[in-house]
Design a protein around this motif. Structure first.
Motif, short mmCIF file in Angstrom:
data_model
loop_
_atom_site.label_atom_id
_atom_site.label_comp_id
_atom_site.label_asym_id
_atom_site.label_seq_id
_atom_site.Cartn_x
_atom_site.Cartn_y
_atom_site.Cartn_z
N ILE A 1 -2.39 -5.46 -7.80
CA ILE A 1 -2.73 -4.61 -6.65
C ILE A 1 -1.75 -4.90 -5.52
O ILE A 1 -1.54 -6.06 -5.15
CB ILE A 1 -4.17 -4.87 -6.17
CG1 ILE A 1 -5.16 -4.59 -7.31
CG2 ILE A 1 -4.51 -4.01 -4.95
CD1 ILE A 1 -6.59 -5.02 -7.01
N ILE A 2 -1.14 -3.83 -4.98
CA ILE A 2 -0.20 -3.98 -3.87
C ILE A 2 -0.61 -3.03 -2.74
O ILE A 2 -1.26 -2.02 -2.97
CB ILE A 2 1.25 -3.68 -4.31
CG1 ILE A 2 1.39 -2.23 -4.79
CG2 ILE A 2 1.70 -4.66 -5.39
CD1 ILE A 2 2.82 -1.82 -5.13
N PRO A 3 -0.22 -3.34 -1.51
CA PRO A 3 -0.53 -2.44 -0.40
C PRO A 3 0.48 -1.30 -0.31
O PRO A 3 1.64 -1.45 -0.72
CB PRO A 3 -0.45 -3.35 0.83
CG PRO A 3 0.56 -4.39 0.44
CD PRO A 3 0.40 -4.59 -1.05
N ALA B 1 -1.93 -0.91 -9.07
CA ALA B 1 -2.62 -0.04 -8.12
C ALA B 1 -2.02 -0.25 -6.73
O ALA B 1 -1.77 -1.39 -6.34
CB ALA B 1 -4.11 -0.33 -8.11
N ARG B 2 -1.80 0.83 -6.01
CA ARG B 2 -1.31 0.74 -4.63
C ARG B 2 -2.39 1.28 -3.72
O ARG B 2 -2.81 2.43 -3.85
CB ARG B 2 -0.01 1.52 -4.47
CG ARG B 2 0.61 1.35 -3.09
CD ARG B 2 2.01 1.89 -3.00
NE ARG B 2 2.06 3.33 -3.18
CZ ARG B 2 3.14 4.07 -2.91
NH1 ARG B 2 4.24 3.48 -2.49
NH2 ARG B 2 3.11 5.36 -3.09
N VAL B 3 -2.85 0.44 -2.80
CA VAL B 3 -4.00 0.79 -1.97
C VAL B 3 -3.61 0.85 -0.49
O VAL B 3 -2.66 0.19 -0.05
CB VAL B 3 -5.16 -0.21 -2.17
CG1 VAL B 3 -5.60 -0.23 -3.62
CG2 VAL B 3 -4.75 -1.61 -1.71
N THR B 4 -4.36 1.62 0.27
CA THR B 4 -4.08 1.77 1.70
C THR B 4 -4.47 0.53 2.49
O THR B 4 -3.78 0.13 3.42
CB THR B 4 -4.83 2.99 2.25
OG1 THR B 4 -4.43 4.15 1.52
CG2 THR B 4 -4.52 3.21 3.72
N ASN B 5 -5.56 -0.12 2.09
CA ASN B 5 -6.08 -1.25 2.85
C ASN B 5 -6.51 -2.36 1.90
O ASN B 5 -7.50 -2.21 1.17
CB ASN B 5 -7.24 -0.79 3.73
CG ASN B 5 -7.70 -1.84 4.70
OD1 ASN B 5 -8.08 -2.94 4.31
ND2 ASN B 5 -7.66 -1.50 5.99
N ALA C 1 -1.75 3.15 -10.78
CA ALA C 1 -3.11 3.20 -11.34
C ALA C 1 -4.13 3.20 -10.20
O ALA C 1 -3.81 2.90 -9.04
CB ALA C 1 -3.34 2.00 -12.24
N THR C 2 -5.36 3.52 -10.53
CA THR C 2 -6.47 3.38 -9.60
C THR C 2 -7.17 2.04 -9.86
O THR C 2 -6.95 1.41 -10.91
CB THR C 2 -7.48 4.51 -9.76
OG1 THR C 2 -8.07 4.41 -11.09
CG2 THR C 2 -6.82 5.88 -9.62
N ILE C 3 -8.01 1.62 -8.93
CA ILE C 3 -8.77 0.39 -9.14
C ILE C 3 -9.67 0.55 -10.36
O ILE C 3 -9.82 -0.38 -11.16
CB ILE C 3 -9.60 0.04 -7.89
CG1 ILE C 3 -8.68 -0.25 -6.70
CG2 ILE C 3 -10.51 -1.16 -8.17
CD1 ILE C 3 -7.75 -1.43 -6.89
N ASP C 4 -10.26 1.72 -10.53
CA ASP C 4 -11.09 1.97 -11.71
C ASP C 4 -10.30 1.80 -13.00
O ASP C 4 -10.81 1.27 -14.00
CB ASP C 4 -11.69 3.37 -11.65
CG ASP C 4 -12.85 3.50 -10.67
OD1 ASP C 4 -13.41 2.45 -10.28
OD2 ASP C 4 -13.18 4.64 -10.27
N GLU C 5 -9.05 2.23 -12.98
CA GLU C 5 -8.21 2.10 -14.17
C GLU C 5 -7.86 0.65 -14.47
O GLU C 5 -7.70 0.26 -15.63
CB GLU C 5 -6.94 2.94 -14.00
CG GLU C 5 -7.20 4.43 -14.13
CD GLU C 5 -6.01 5.30 -13.76
OE1 GLU C 5 -5.95 6.46 -14.22
OE2 GLU C 5 -5.13 4.83 -12.99
#
Length: 257
Positions: A136-138, A163-167, A90-94
């Motif tokens: 949220i995971i990196p 959500a998987r984020v770069t930073n 997912a995205t953070i917005d989602e």
């Protein structure tokens, strides 16, 4: 380095009856269902799996146990394996949209470099049970969504957006700008039993051995600690996450008098 879109083109396997049922009830694209030869069609869960698969018009292959063992990497598949596109993040917005959809203030769990897939699956399962609206995971130096995570989550991976984020540091800054209070976990901090998780909040769970990274610690609004009286002064990451998630649930849904 491959990007998320390329990662999501890979094939994943869902193993175990309850995770397979959850996947079949989701909207995720599914390729094929493998059933162990000789599986009893009158078994309630197997019957439900077959019914859901027929409804989706899936290709169903009855194969020997050895074939399923290979697909499941010798994990306990309970006679069923589902082939599908790699898990969609997912995205953070989602994540915010999911909270709005269920009519609650955001309650996010941020995992700082959790490396054990069983820990991640267990945390997602607890998150689902306690009404967490997003995880949220990196992207780097941490486990992602895999068949093992899905199996351990008992299908919760289909209900809790991840959500998987770069930073993570940049993401925490964004969450705070969007009105969240961010809490961390550390040996020195406020007793978690005093934590009031009402409103829009996120809690960071650190790596199994190293805890929360120093950069993230600097951005946390308040540190929480879990008191311990035994000789071992640390908890498994999934256990610590469960304790804090349910304190969050308790403060957000207090018992009536």
């Amino acid at each position: 380095m491959k990007n998320d879109q390329e990662d999501q083109q890979k094939e994943e396997f869902i193993i175990g009856r309850h995770p397979v049922v959850a996947a079949l009830k989701s909207d995720n694209p599914i390729n094929k269902l493998f059933i162990q030869t000789g599986a009893k069609d009158d078994d309630n869960i197997v019957a439900e799996i077959m019914k859901l698969a027929h409804k989706k018009r899936l290709v169903i292959s009855k194969v020997p146990k050895q074939k399923l063992d290979k697909l499941a990497n010798n994990q306990n598949h309970q006679g069923v394996v589902l082939s599908m596109a790699a898990f969609k993040y997912a995205t953070i917005d989602e994540l915010f949209a999911n909270a709005e959809k269920v009519g609650v203030a955001p309650f996010f769990v941020i995992l700082d470099n959790i490396e054990d897939p069983h820990n991640l699956g267990s945390i997602i399962r607890t998150a689902d049970a306690a009404g967490v609206t997003g995880v949220i995971i990196p992207k780097h130096r941490a486990v992602g969504l895999t068949a093992t995570v899905s199996k351990t989550s008992a299908g919760a991976i289909e209900r809790v957006p991840v959500a998987r984020v770069t930073n993570l540091s940049t993401t925490v800054k964004e969450l705070k700008q969007r009105g969240l209070w961010v809490f961390g976990t550390d040996i020195a901090g406020t007793d978690y039993r005093r934590w009031d998780a009402k409103g829009a909040v996120a809690v960071i769970i650190g790596n199994e051995g190293k805890g929360i990274s120093p950069l993230l610690k600097k951005q946390v609004d308040e540190m929480l600690t879990i008191p311990m009286v035994g000789d071992i002064q640390s908890l498994n990451a999934s256990v610590a996450a469960s304790v804090l998630i349910y304190q969050g649930y308790n403060s957000r849904h207090p018992l009536g008098k």
